[in-house]
Design a protein around this motif. Sequence first.
Motif, short mmCIF file in Angstrom:
data_model
loop_
_atom_site.label_atom_id
_atom_site.label_comp_id
_atom_site.label_asym_id
_atom_site.label_seq_id
_atom_site.Cartn_x
_atom_site.Cartn_y
_atom_site.Cartn_z
N HIS A 304 0.87 -1.18 0.00
CA HIS A 304 0.00 0.00 0.00
C HIS A 304 0.91 1.23 0.00
O HIS A 304 1.72 1.39 0.91
N ARG A 305 0.77 2.06 -1.03
CA ARG A 305 1.69 3.20 -1.15
C ARG A 305 0.99 4.47 -1.56
O ARG A 305 -0.02 4.42 -2.26
N LYS A 306 1.59 5.58 -1.19
CA LYS A 306 1.29 6.85 -1.83
C LYS A 306 2.63 7.54 -2.02
O LYS A 306 3.44 7.61 -1.08
N ARG A 307 2.87 7.97 -3.25
CA ARG A 307 4.14 8.64 -3.53
C ARG A 307 3.88 9.88 -4.35
O ARG A 307 2.87 9.98 -5.06
N SER A 308 4.76 10.82 -4.25
CA SER A 308 4.68 12.00 -5.09
C SER A 308 6.10 12.56 -5.18
O SER A 308 7.02 11.97 -4.60
N ASN A 374 -2.11 -1.51 6.89
CA ASN A 374 -3.56 -1.68 6.99
C ASN A 374 -4.29 -0.58 6.24
O ASN A 374 -3.94 0.60 6.36
N PRO A 375 -5.34 -0.95 5.49
CA PRO A 375 -6.08 0.06 4.72
C PRO A 375 -6.56 1.23 5.59
O PRO A 375 -6.67 2.34 5.09
N GLU A 376 -6.77 1.00 6.91
CA GLU A 376 -7.23 2.12 7.77
C GLU A 376 -6.19 3.24 7.87
O GLU A 376 -6.51 4.37 8.24
N GLU A 377 -4.93 2.90 7.58
CA GLU A 377 -3.87 3.91 7.70
C GLU A 377 -3.76 4.80 6.45
O GLU A 377 -2.99 5.76 6.43
N GLU A 378 -4.56 4.46 5.44
CA GLU A 378 -4.42 5.14 4.14
C GLU A 378 -4.59 6.66 4.23
O GLU A 378 -3.76 7.42 3.75
N ARG A 379 -5.68 7.07 4.88
CA ARG A 379 -5.99 8.51 4.92
C ARG A 379 -4.87 9.34 5.51
O ARG A 379 -4.47 10.36 5.00
N LEU A 380 -4.34 8.84 6.64
CA LEU A 380 -3.29 9.55 7.35
C LEU A 380 -2.03 9.69 6.46
O LEU A 380 -1.41 10.75 6.38
N ASN A 381 -1.69 8.61 5.78
CA ASN A 381 -0.50 8.60 4.95
C ASN A 381 -0.65 9.52 3.73
O ASN A 381 0.26 10.27 3.38
N ILE A 382 -1.83 9.48 3.12
CA ILE A 382 -2.07 10.34 1.94
C ILE A 382 -2.04 11.81 2.36
O ILE A 382 -1.45 12.65 1.68
N ARG A 383 -2.62 12.08 3.50
CA ARG A 383 -2.64 13.46 4.03
C ARG A 383 -1.21 13.96 4.26
O ARG A 383 -0.86 15.08 3.94
N TRP A 384 -0.39 13.08 4.81
CA TRP A 384 1.01 13.45 5.09
C TRP A 384 1.73 13.83 3.80
O TRP A 384 2.42 14.86 3.72
#
Length: 449
Positions: A304-308, A374-384
């Motif tokens: 599960h990733r978010k990158r920019s 965990n998918p629940e952590e997604e919002r926090l990570n994307i926000r960061w």
Amino acid sequence: MERTKLTGRIVTSNDAEYDDARINNNLSFPKFPKVIVFCQNSKDVLNALKWVRENHTPFRVRSGRHSYENFSLVNGGLIIDISEMYKIKVNREKMIARIEAGADLGQVYNTLWKYGTTIPAGTESSVGLVGLTLGGGIGMLTRRFGLTCDNLLEIEMVRACGKRGAKLIKANRKNNHDLFWACCGGGGGNFGIVTSLTFRIHPVSRVSVFSVTWGWKDFESVFNTWQDWAPQADESLTSEIEFKAKKANEIIAQGEFVGTSHRLKQLLKPLTKTGSPTNVMIKEVPYIEAVRFFDDPSGNQPAHRKRSGSFIEKPFPQRAILTMKHFLENAPNEKAAIWHQSLGGAAGLTDPKATAFYYRDAIIAQEYLATWNNPEEERLNIRWIKDLKRALSPFTTGDYVNWPDSLIKDWPTAYYGENFKRLREVKTTYDPYYTFKFPQSIPPINKWS
Ligand SMILES: Cc1cc2nc3c(=O)[nH]c(=O)nc-3n(C[C@H](O)[C@H](O)[C@H](O)COP(=O)(O)OP(=O)(O)OC[C@H]3O[C@@H](n4cnc5c(N)ncnc54)[C@H](O)[C@@H]3O)c2cc1C
């Protein structure tokens, strides 16, 4: 008129292998295509493109599966996957290699090494050569040999033709030269389906690699030294540096030098004399060992990733460094990081308008990384990631199209700067009906949605 049939290895949601065939490297933003066709040759690609056009089916093109935003997947449609087309033909006399577009970087490096040659490309072996090249392509030989696309000589592509057809064409500096220009930095999935890429290859034997590690307390001095040193160093030396979340307490600089370890040791002095390194490693190795050294296994595994990311054109002032520090002190987890690669050298010699890759004046590519379980952590990570990117934006410029981020509003300027206008003209010539379409795809003139 007889309808076209799909050919190749076909996987549907009823097949046991569907989930393996469906998932990409990024497990977030999952997608559920109806059919995935693994093309075995250009004829399968032609049939697939004709089929989606005749049946008005949404589709995407896929190779190495590493699109950050999963732009190579679509719900309910067809995935035209070319990863089973990976033959590589090397002509050592002419120093060129024709590589089928489904090859990943591992296959490319290992095959070219058998001939004592290479191309400058990225670090992780599972990344698709084609997606990487079409967006530019940076890696540990960038400052020596330029971007991956700077070494491209020709592509073969299946393009849309008329209202329902498809045809195979070649593009190089002489034929379809505007399309060739656009494929050197314009990004994957925009103009057609690339089936092969021909590169100028370079002889290579031994290189030197290094790794220097520090703890959190050296953050500011290490960033300052590295940003002044790395983009100005000998152009045979390309380096990267990762600042991990404070909890991980690790800053790690690594790099590759086409030269001896003795010379590399001298070149590294500004870095090794900064702060209190906890580990310094410098060694000379056969080139293929250097490839393996930079091939981070965690990047190759789906997660599960978010990158920019962004480009840096002028060294960061203290305020920007403190901003990075603040975000890493308050990172969502230990895996969050800010990564950098030095540019300049051969990559900076080309005019920003000579290829579609615009950011030739950048000295550093800066990437923001968040990974979670965990998918629940997604919002926090994307926000960061979103907040970090915004906070650093006064000090950065543009974005690398190979690090797409659906949160970027003015993505045409961010990815392409002044080259966007010409990219739209090329799109209008080669795909006037906007057959190749995805969020953040280049629209033909008069079609914007
Ligand atoms: C772990 C990781 C490591 C990375 N390392 C680097 C690096 O070292 N250097 C660097 O520059 N970048 C790097 N990247 C970014 C990488 O360059 C892009 O993600 C690139 O788009 C990946 O291409 P792909 O073929 O693997 O992905 P895909 O998801 O298959 O495709 C990416 C894009 O290209 C299009 N595309 C795929 N195949 C074709 C085709 N045959 N013809 C036309 N369009 C096509 C897709 O539709 C999609 O839009 C990395 C990414 C990840 C996730």
